[in-house]
Structures are given as structure tokens and as C-alpha cells.
Write a protein that holds these residues in place. Structure first.
Motif: not given
Length: 164
Positions: A153-164
Motif C-alpha cells: 500500500n505504501y509503494r502504491l501510494w508513493k509511486d502513484n500519488r500524482n496519478k489522477k
């Protein structure tokens, strides 16, 4: 005259965690092809097919553990309030993660929820240990999976933060 068959509490406690899992799976099934598949994932992310059998096994294990604690303490009473209350809180947090992460696409809040879930699972396991060691041991795979899930979950959040 026995109103409830002797086996019913074991089955009920064992199946209870699956209720939230089944409700959450409707959200997950809808969001995997439309949203989750578009996310950047780490190389160590398990394939999608792994999640359902893992959660099914973990829910069964923790549910049966809760039955062992309930039985050992003589049902719902003052002695069972803390160990089963912690477990109930843990289940509520566990069930809340799917609508937060998959339903609302709130990966950061999903991580917060997972960390709280891990904390309550740890407290539940510790509270069960002196009541029924088997019940506590049945929580260990869940704790391990929550660690993996939190890291993912952390990696998904970190790696996709700027995704709309």
C-alpha cells in the motif's frame, strides 16, 4: 433442550470475518480492471489471483481463533470484553480498508487504515496469547500478510500519488 447446536458458534465465529470480505470483494472486482490495473506496482506485488485465497485462509484462521478465545472465556462476558473487543475493532478496520482504498481511491488513507489494522491485530494477538496460545498463533500469518499489505500500500501510494 438445546436451542443452538454445539457446532454453531465455531462455524459462526469462523465465517464472520468472511462477511466483510465478501462485501468488499464486490468493490474490488469492479475496481481492479478499471483503476487498480492502471497503477504502477512494484516488481514484488503478488498477482491478483493470490489475494482471494490468501484472504479466505486468513479470515478462516482468525475467525476460528476468535471462537477459541470466546469458548475459553465462557462466551461474551466481562473477561472477553477486551480480547474480543480488540478483535471486533480489528475486523472493522480490516473491512474498512477496501472501500477506502479501492472504492474511494484514497491510497494514503488506506495506508493509515492498514497501519491501524496492524496495530489492533498485534494487540489482539497479544491479548489472546495468555488466553489460548493456539488462537494467538492463528493470527501470526495475518500479521505477516498485513506487513506485506502495508508495504505494498505504501509503494502504491508513493509511486502513484500524482496519478489522477
Amino acid at each position: 433442550m438445546e436451542v443452538v447446536p454445539a457446532w454453531a458458534p465455531a462455524v459462526g465465529f469462523t465465517l464472520l470475518p468472511h462477511a466483510g470480505g465478501l462485501l468488499g470483494s464486490n468493490i474490488t472486482k469492479r475496481e481492479i480492471p478499471t483503476w487498480y490495473e492502471t497503477l504502477q506496482k512494484p516488481s514484488w506485488c503478488p498477482p491478483n489471483w493470490v489475494f482471494a485465497p490468501v484472504w479466505g485462509t486468513l479470515y478462516t484462521s482468525m475467525g476460528y481463533g476468535s471462537y477459541l478465545v470466546w469458548k475459553e472465556l465462557g462466551g461474551f462476558n466481562e473477561k472477553s470484553l477486551v480480547p474480543l473487543g480488540l478483535y471486533a475493532g480489528n475486523l472493522a478496520l480490516n473491512w474498512a480498508w477496501t472501500p477506502i482504498f479501492f472504492g474511494a481511491h484514497k491510497m494514503g488513507w488506506g495506508l493509515v487504515t492498514l497501519l491501524l489494522t496492524t496495530g489492533t491485530a498485534t494487540a489482539t494477538t497479544a491479548s489472546w496469547y495468555n488466553i489460548n496460545k493456539t488462537a494467538a498463533y492463528l493470527m501470526v500469518p495475518y500479521l505477516a500478510w498485513l506487513s506485506l499489505a502495508s508495504a505494498l500500500n505504501y509503494r502504491l501510494w508513493k509511486d502513484n500519488r500524482n496519478k489522477k
